[in-house]
Design a protein around this motif. Sequence first.
Motif, PDB file in Angstrom:
ATOM      1  N   ALA A   1      65.348  37.972  16.143  1.00 58.22           N
ATOM      2  CA  ALA A   1      66.052  38.800  17.760  1.00 58.22           C
ATOM      3  C   ALA A   1      66.450  39.940  18.062  1.00 58.22           C
ATOM      4  O   ALA A   1      66.080  40.531  19.221  1.00 58.22           O
ATOM      5  CB  ALA A   1      67.384  38.326  17.643  1.00 58.22           C
ATOM      6  N   LEU A   2      66.986  40.431  16.690  1.00 59.92           N
ATOM      7  CA  LEU A   2      67.079  42.590  16.996  1.00 59.92           C
ATOM      8  C   LEU A   2      66.175  42.786  16.877  1.00 59.92           C
ATOM      9  O   LEU A   2      65.645  43.743  17.655  1.00 59.92           O
ATOM     10  CB  LEU A   2      67.883  42.693  15.892  1.00 59.92           C
ATOM     11  N   LEU A   3      64.636  42.913  16.140  1.00 59.19           N
ATOM     12  CA  LEU A   3      63.750  43.504  15.865  1.00 59.19           C
ATOM     13  C   LEU A   3      62.252  42.469  17.314  1.00 59.19           C
ATOM     14  O   LEU A   3      61.847  43.581  17.909  1.00 59.19           O
ATOM     15  CB  LEU A   3      61.921  42.620  15.062  1.00 59.19           C
ATOM     16  N   LEU A   4      62.730  41.259  18.314  1.00 57.37           N
ATOM     17  CA  LEU A   4      62.425  41.600  19.093  1.00 57.37           C
ATOM     18  C   LEU A   4      62.893  42.334  20.509  1.00 57.37           C
ATOM     19  O   LEU A   4      62.358  42.383  21.687  1.00 57.37           O
ATOM     20  CB  LEU A   4      62.366  39.669  20.044  1.00 57.37           C
ATOM     21  N   LYS A   5      64.841  42.475  20.203  1.00 57.45           N
ATOM     22  CA  LYS A   5      65.646  43.384  21.230  1.00 57.45           C
ATOM     23  C   LYS A   5      64.958  44.496  21.714  1.00 57.45           C
ATOM     24  O   LYS A   5      64.449  46.124  22.123  1.00 57.45           O
ATOM     25  CB  LYS A   5      66.712  42.723  21.227  1.00 57.45           C
ATOM     26  N   MET A   6      64.137  45.199  20.604  1.00 57.77           N
ATOM     27  CA  MET A   6      63.853  46.413  20.224  1.00 57.77           C
ATOM     28  C   MET A   6      62.654  46.757  20.511  1.00 57.77           C
ATOM     29  O   MET A   6      62.345  47.223  21.061  1.00 57.77           O
ATOM     30  CB  MET A   6      63.983  46.759  18.676  1.00 57.77           C
ATOM     31  N   ALA A   7      61.880  45.655  20.159  1.00 60.05           N
ATOM     32  CA  ALA A   7      60.385  46.106  20.685  1.00 60.05           C
ATOM     33  C   ALA A   7      60.343  45.718  22.120  1.00 60.05           C
ATOM     34  O   ALA A   7      60.021  47.037  22.576  1.00 60.05           O
ATOM     35  CB  ALA A   7      59.252  44.541  20.493  1.00 60.05           C
ATOM     36  N   VAL A   8      61.883  44.633  23.163  1.00 62.89           N
ATOM     37  CA  VAL A   8      61.656  45.651  24.286  1.00 62.89           C
ATOM     38  C   VAL A   8      62.044  45.968  24.773  1.00 62.89           C
ATOM     39  O   VAL A   8      61.330  47.312  26.333  1.00 62.89           O
ATOM     40  CB  VAL A   8      61.883  44.014  24.702  1.00 62.89           C
ATOM     41  N   GLN A   9      63.154  46.721  24.428  1.00 61.21           N
ATOM     42  CA  GLN A   9      63.758  48.092  24.956  1.00 61.21           C
ATOM     43  C   GLN A   9      62.749  49.540  24.284  1.00 61.21           C
ATOM     44  O   GLN A   9      62.497  50.548  25.375  1.00 61.21           O
ATOM     45  CB  GLN A   9      64.998  48.517  24.052  1.00 61.21           C
ATOM     46  N   GLU A  10      61.664  49.453  24.002  1.00 63.99           N
ATOM     47  CA  GLU A  10      60.533  50.151  22.777  1.00 63.99           C
ATOM     48  C   GLU A  10      59.515  49.813  23.661  1.00 63.99           C
ATOM     49  O   GLU A  10      59.716  51.476  24.510  1.00 63.99           O
ATOM     50  CB  GLU A  10      59.982  50.218  22.023  1.00 63.99           C
ATOM     51  N   GLU A  11      59.361  49.096  24.386  1.00 60.48           N
ATOM     52  CA  GLU A  11      58.458  48.934  25.711  1.00 60.48           C
ATOM     53  C   GLU A  11      58.867  49.669  26.908  1.00 60.48           C
ATOM     54  O   GLU A  11      57.887  50.048  27.931  1.00 60.48           O
ATOM     55  CB  GLU A  11      57.835  47.048  25.818  1.00 60.48           C
TER      56      GLU A  11
END
Length: 305
Positions: free
Chosen positions: A259-269
Amino acid sequence: MKQVYDFYDKPTPDDAIKCIAGYFHMSDITNEKNAILLDFYYHTMMIAKDNQFSPEKASALFSIMKKTHTHCMSSPFIRMDADYAFFKDLLLKHCINRPPFSEQVFTFAEMKLITEFATNTYFRHYLMYKYTFTKQIKLDFKITNAYMTPLPSMENISITEPTEDSPDKSDVAPNADAPLANIIEASAIIPTTVSIPTAVPVPPPAAPAEITQAPADLEPEGPKEEKTLEQSKQDIASAELRNFVISTLAPKLDEMKNALLLKMAVQEEQLGSKIKKLEAEEEKIMATLAVDKKKEVKKDVKGKK
């Protein structure tokens, strides 16, 4: 109704509390539980008196609060939401005229006043009332290991004295196949007589001709300390606990990590898209400034001509 008028006529709080204690036949008002309960009853009746409730309304208010207290103290468990819902339902039945299910005794303003009183007094000290009027629950947590055989109790081990005809069991080595209780019983025999050998002078050892230092690899190793049964129990229990914690928390940790990696990917995008927008706006501004500068240069050239 006469009891309500008697309470209203009492000039001091002590007289009013004694009046309530007489109604409930409480002889010892210095008792802690009785004192807390009388204080609760007194302030309930004082709300009715201060707001000039009729005897019918004062009696209904006292019954609601007393029944709420009895319901809350019927269980030692903390269930404030359910107890507060019980109080609101009981009060609502006295504010709506719908016979035979409910009968209107209080107005909407009085219902609001009673709700604020119960929230700010009784339910604010809900845990204190629970601690005083309910039994305390204690949990004894015990862990048993199914893979370990428990040691026998010392009460079941018999200690006997050897006789002249019986052989000395202390000189007999225990059988490895014998049960653990028999081995402990054999080793727990206490002899009644102890023979002390006489001291024999031992000649001093002869000095060696040459003293050579043995290599480090050939030095005799000391006896390794064997783990006791208690230590092995603790090791097995700690290993099982560690495996249980790892097996329980590993899926949760993986979920949190994903979940944290997905959230970081979304924020990075999102951050990348914002940066691209800013860069595009900056290019537009620079292009506009360049066009304006060219126009100014052309105007200057035409003015000089």
